[in-house]
Design a protein around this motif. Structure first.
Motif, PDB file in Angstrom:
ATOM      1  N   LYS A  13       0.894  -1.286  -0.039  1.00  0.00           N
ATOM      2  CA  LYS A  13       0.100   0.139  -0.001  1.00  0.00           C
ATOM      3  C   LYS A  13       0.826   1.153  -0.048  1.00  0.00           C
ATOM      4  O   LYS A  13       0.450   2.259  -0.801  1.00  0.00           O
ATOM      5  N   THR A  31      -3.097   6.700   6.659  1.00  0.00           N
ATOM      6  CA  THR A  31      -3.177   6.974   8.319  1.00  0.00           C
ATOM      7  C   THR A  31      -2.178   6.250   8.923  1.00  0.00           C
ATOM      8  O   THR A  31      -1.754   6.887   9.908  1.00  0.00           O
ATOM      9  N   GLY A  32      -1.535   5.225   8.590  1.00  0.00           N
ATOM     10  CA  GLY A  32      -0.407   4.202   9.297  1.00  0.00           C
ATOM     11  C   GLY A  32       0.761   5.363   9.554  1.00  0.00           C
ATOM     12  O   GLY A  32       1.125   5.496  10.400  1.00  0.00           O
ATOM     13  N   LEU A  35      -0.252   8.061  11.770  1.00  0.00           N
ATOM     14  CA  LEU A  35      -0.017   7.830  13.241  1.00  0.00           C
ATOM     15  C   LEU A  35       1.260   7.627  13.657  1.00  0.00           C
ATOM     16  O   LEU A  35       1.675   7.934  15.062  1.00  0.00           O
ATOM     17  N   ARG A  36       2.022   6.967  12.954  1.00  0.00           N
ATOM     18  CA  ARG A  36       3.359   6.681  13.099  1.00  0.00           C
ATOM     19  C   ARG A  36       4.235   7.811  13.515  1.00  0.00           C
ATOM     20  O   ARG A  36       5.200   8.072  14.274  1.00  0.00           O
ATOM     21  N   LEU A  53      -0.895   0.455  18.255  1.00  0.00           N
ATOM     22  CA  LEU A  53      -0.059   0.308  16.925  1.00  0.00           C
ATOM     23  C   LEU A  53       0.941  -0.874  17.616  1.00  0.00           C
ATOM     24  O   LEU A  53       1.127  -1.756  16.527  1.00  0.00           O
ATOM     25  N   GLU A  57      -3.488  -3.477  16.845  1.00  0.00           N
ATOM     26  CA  GLU A  57      -4.869  -3.308  16.756  1.00  0.00           C
ATOM     27  C   GLU A  57      -5.446  -1.973  16.164  1.00  0.00           C
ATOM     28  O   GLU A  57      -4.326  -1.206  16.082  1.00  0.00           O
ATOM     29  N   LEU A  58      -6.624  -2.015  15.581  1.00  0.00           N
ATOM     30  CA  LEU A  58      -6.851  -0.607  15.249  1.00  0.00           C
ATOM     31  C   LEU A  58      -7.196   0.424  16.223  1.00  0.00           C
ATOM     32  O   LEU A  58      -7.760  -0.017  17.291  1.00  0.00           O
ATOM     33  N   VAL A  59      -6.813   1.537  16.103  1.00  0.00           N
ATOM     34  CA  VAL A  59      -6.898   2.933  16.947  1.00  0.00           C
ATOM     35  C   VAL A  59      -8.374   3.012  16.654  1.00  0.00           C
ATOM     36  O   VAL A  59      -9.001   2.820  15.662  1.00  0.00           O
ATOM     37  N   VAL A  64      -8.947   8.312  13.577  1.00  0.00           N
ATOM     38  CA  VAL A  64      -8.456   7.991  11.974  1.00  0.00           C
ATOM     39  C   VAL A  64      -9.486   9.070  11.321  1.00  0.00           C
ATOM     40  O   VAL A  64      -9.191   9.613  10.100  1.00  0.00           O
ATOM     41  N   GLY A  86      -4.778   3.006   3.938  1.00  0.00           N
ATOM     42  CA  GLY A  86      -4.962   2.452   5.319  1.00  0.00           C
ATOM     43  C   GLY A  86      -6.212   2.647   5.644  1.00  0.00           C
ATOM     44  O   GLY A  86      -6.519   2.219   6.997  1.00  0.00           O
ATOM     45  N   ILE A  87      -7.057   3.305   5.195  1.00  0.00           N
ATOM     46  CA  ILE A  87      -8.306   3.511   5.684  1.00  0.00           C
ATOM     47  C   ILE A  87      -9.281   3.452   4.472  1.00  0.00           C
ATOM     48  O   ILE A  87      -9.186   3.969   3.314  1.00  0.00           O
ATOM     49  N   ARG A  89     -10.880   0.671   7.201  1.00  0.00           N
ATOM     50  CA  ARG A  89     -10.136  -0.547   7.799  1.00  0.00           C
ATOM     51  C   ARG A  89     -11.371  -1.504   8.169  1.00  0.00           C
ATOM     52  O   ARG A  89     -11.226  -2.718   8.268  1.00  0.00           O
ATOM     53  N   GLN A  93     -15.820   2.647   9.346  1.00  0.00           N
ATOM     54  CA  GLN A  93     -14.967   3.637   8.630  1.00  0.00           C
ATOM     55  C   GLN A  93     -15.422   3.794   7.240  1.00  0.00           C
ATOM     56  O   GLN A  93     -15.236   4.851   6.724  1.00  0.00           O
ATOM     57  N   ARG A 134      10.042  -1.586  12.462  1.00  0.00           N
ATOM     58  CA  ARG A 134       8.921  -1.104  12.957  1.00  0.00           C
ATOM     59  C   ARG A 134       8.407  -1.731  13.999  1.00  0.00           C
ATOM     60  O   ARG A 134       8.499  -3.378  14.075  1.00  0.00           O
TER      61      ARG A 134
END
Ligand code: AMP
Length: 205
Positions: A13, A31-32, A35-36, A53, A57-59, A64, A86-87, A89, A93, A134
């Motif tokens: 992705k 989105t990942g 967030l990172r 993360l 798991e999903l936040v 998001v 990433g969205i 998910r 969403q 990661r």
């Protein structure tokens, strides 16, 4: 060009999203990555999401969705195209992203599915772990992320197929080969979007 990607972890992705963004000159909303970045900067949001993360798991959806709304508003100001990475998910969403798209008059033209098998995905993610460190590329967390993808993300494919915008690409090949097919497929969709007068466009476009 307005694209969203539905793909399991390790399918490419990030790489393909960046390629699509550069090719069509549109923002890459990942989105990942967002967030990172918060986690790396240890913002309040980063501290709140770090454990999700780390566990794969999903936040919470609202976090998001707020990020994506803000990024979509910026995308609208810069021409209206985007590639979402990433969205969505999960179904909540997907519905919420569609609502945001309707509100901003920029719902997705294409839902791009990158297909790859779990054994290959696990192999790639473990190889990436050696390079990128990661926190979520460990064998246990990879298994959790793949299980979550199969359970809550892959059912979205039927929803996008029903909306008539699903495009599937075999991602079991090298990144350049997959990239070439993606761009050729999107280029084939693109002219018809440009030519369609607004009143003749289907409701999802
Ligand atoms: P990714 O870089 O897309 O593999 O995402 C890495 C991690 O960020 C995921 O395992 C989740 O913890 C979180 N994440 C990214 N996108 C979302 C999303 N749309 N909803 C919930 N969590 C997300």
């Amino acid at each position: 060009m307005r694209v969203l990607m539905i793909a399991p972890p390790g399918a490419g992705k990030g790489t393909q999203g960046a390629l699509i963004a550069a090719h069509f000159n549109i923002p890459h909303i990942a989105t990942g990555e967002l967030l990172r970045d918060h986690v790396a900067r240890q913002t309040a949001l980063g501290q709140a999401v770090q454990a999700y993360l780390d566990r794969g798991e999903l936040v919470p959806d609202q976090i998001v969705l707020d990020m994506v709304r803000e990024a979509m508003i910026a995308a609208k100001a810069s021409g209206g195209g985007f590639v979402l990475d990433g969205i969505p998910r999960n179904m909540e969403q997907a519905r919420a992203a569609y609502e945001i798209g309707l509100e901003l008059e920029m719902t997705a033209d294409v839902a791009l599915h990158l297909q790859a098998g779990d054994a290959e995905l696990t192999r790639r993610l473990l190889a990436r772990a050696a390079l990128e460190h990661r926190s979520d590329d460990t064998p246990e967390v990879i298994a959790q992320r793949l299980a979550l993808y199969h359970e809550v993300t892959s059912p979205l494919l039927a929803w996008y197929r029903g909306r008539g915008i699903l495009v599937c690409v075999d991602a079991m090949r090298s990144a350049p080969e997959v990239g070439r097919e993606i761009l050729a497929t999107l280029e084939a969709v693109h002219p018809s979007l440009d030519r369609a007068p607004p009143r003749e466009r289907p409701p999802w476009a």
